[in-house]
Scaffold this motif. Structure first.
Motif, PDB file in Angstrom:
ATOM      1  N   MET A  61     -36.600   2.326   6.352  1.00 32.29           N
ATOM      2  CA  MET A  61     -35.767   3.195   5.457  1.00 32.29           C
ATOM      3  C   MET A  61     -34.286   3.216   6.464  1.00 32.29           C
ATOM      4  N   PRO A  62     -33.473   2.974   5.551  1.00 33.78           N
ATOM      5  CA  PRO A  62     -32.137   2.955   6.391  1.00 33.78           C
ATOM      6  C   PRO A  62     -31.536   4.561   6.787  1.00 33.78           C
ATOM      7  N   LYS A  63     -30.791   4.359   7.847  1.00 35.71           N
ATOM      8  CA  LYS A  63     -30.288   5.762   8.467  1.00 35.71           C
ATOM      9  C   LYS A  63     -29.511   6.486   7.428  1.00 35.71           C
ATOM     10  N   LEU A  64     -29.480   7.887   7.423  1.00 40.25           N
ATOM     11  CA  LEU A  64     -28.801   8.628   6.559  1.00 40.25           C
ATOM     12  C   LEU A  64     -27.371   8.738   7.161  1.00 40.25           C
ATOM     13  N   LYS A  65     -26.426   8.954   6.492  1.00 42.45           N
ATOM     14  CA  LYS A  65     -25.163   9.171   6.877  1.00 42.45           C
ATOM     15  C   LYS A  65     -24.778  10.576   6.886  1.00 42.45           C
ATOM     16  N   THR A  66     -24.196  11.363   7.681  1.00 45.28           N
ATOM     17  CA  THR A  66     -23.679  12.608   7.841  1.00 45.28           C
ATOM     18  C   THR A  66     -22.356  12.768   7.161  1.00 45.28           C
ATOM     19  N   ARG A  67     -21.986  13.763   6.593  1.00 35.85           N
ATOM     20  CA  ARG A  67     -20.751  14.224   6.093  1.00 35.85           C
ATOM     21  C   ARG A  67     -20.008  14.687   7.087  1.00 35.85           C
ATOM     22  N   ARG A  68     -19.141  13.957   7.667  1.00 39.00           N
ATOM     23  CA  ARG A  68     -18.273  14.311   8.788  1.00 39.00           C
ATOM     24  C   ARG A  68     -17.384  15.788   8.813  1.00 39.00           C
ATOM     25  N   ALA A  69     -16.852  15.830   7.449  1.00 38.82           N
ATOM     26  CA  ALA A  69     -16.067  17.148   7.163  1.00 38.82           C
ATOM     27  C   ALA A  69     -17.130  18.319   7.431  1.00 38.82           C
ATOM     28  N   ALA A  70     -18.488  18.268   6.907  1.00 37.43           N
ATOM     29  CA  ALA A  70     -19.442  19.274   6.874  1.00 37.43           C
ATOM     30  C   ALA A  70     -19.806  19.427   8.448  1.00 37.43           C
ATOM     31  N   ALA A  71     -19.882  18.285   9.190  1.00 39.52           N
ATOM     32  CA  ALA A  71     -20.558  18.426  10.606  1.00 39.52           C
ATOM     33  C   ALA A  71     -19.336  19.274  11.351  1.00 39.52           C
ATOM     34  N   LYS A  72     -18.170  19.314  10.917  1.00 39.98           N
ATOM     35  CA  LYS A  72     -17.197  19.795  11.842  1.00 39.98           C
ATOM     36  C   LYS A  72     -17.181  21.413  11.389  1.00 39.98           C
ATOM     37  N   ARG A  73     -17.767  21.912  10.311  1.00 37.81           N
ATOM     38  CA  ARG A  73     -17.549  23.168   9.816  1.00 37.81           C
ATOM     39  C   ARG A  73     -18.913  23.869  10.052  1.00 37.81           C
ATOM     40  N   PHE A  74     -20.067  23.186  10.136  1.00 37.03           N
ATOM     41  CA  PHE A  74     -21.298  24.080  10.221  1.00 37.03           C
ATOM     42  C   PHE A  74     -22.133  23.768  11.557  1.00 37.03           C
ATOM     43  N   GLN A  75     -22.843  24.810  11.784  1.00 33.75           N
ATOM     44  CA  GLN A  75     -23.690  24.569  13.270  1.00 33.75           C
ATOM     45  C   GLN A  75     -25.067  25.108  12.999  1.00 33.75           C
ATOM     46  N   ALA A  76     -25.994  24.817  13.613  1.00 31.41           N
ATOM     47  CA  ALA A  76     -27.413  25.347  13.382  1.00 31.41           C
ATOM     48  C   ALA A  76     -27.396  26.297  14.395  1.00 31.41           C
ATOM     49  N   THR A  77     -28.261  27.630  14.157  1.00 30.42           N
ATOM     50  CA  THR A  77     -28.520  28.658  14.932  1.00 30.42           C
ATOM     51  C   THR A  77     -30.025  28.223  15.689  1.00 30.42           C
TER      52      THR A  77
END
Length: 65
Positions: A1-17
């Protein structure tokens, strides 16, 4: 199965607790600050949790969060 792409705009706005929830910044802390009280600006500086109704969409944008 191919790797999934992260939406870079979302990666800059959210973080996991530590517990696995998703944190976000609050709005209204960027400009027009002189009319807002110091207490209000202080509260806006804290992180907020993403609402449960939106959490599924954010997780789809960030598959490796």
């Amino acid at each position: 199965m191919p790797k999934l792409k992260t939406r870079r705009a979302a990666a800059k706005r959210f973080q996991a607790t530590g517990s696995g929830k998703i944190a976000r910044r609050k709005a209204n802390r960027n400009h027009l600050l002189q009319k807002k009280s110091a207490a209000r600006k202080r509260r806006l500086g804290n992180l907020a949790l993403v609402d449960a109704t939106n959490e599924e969409n954010v997780r789809l944008m960030l598959p490796y969060l």
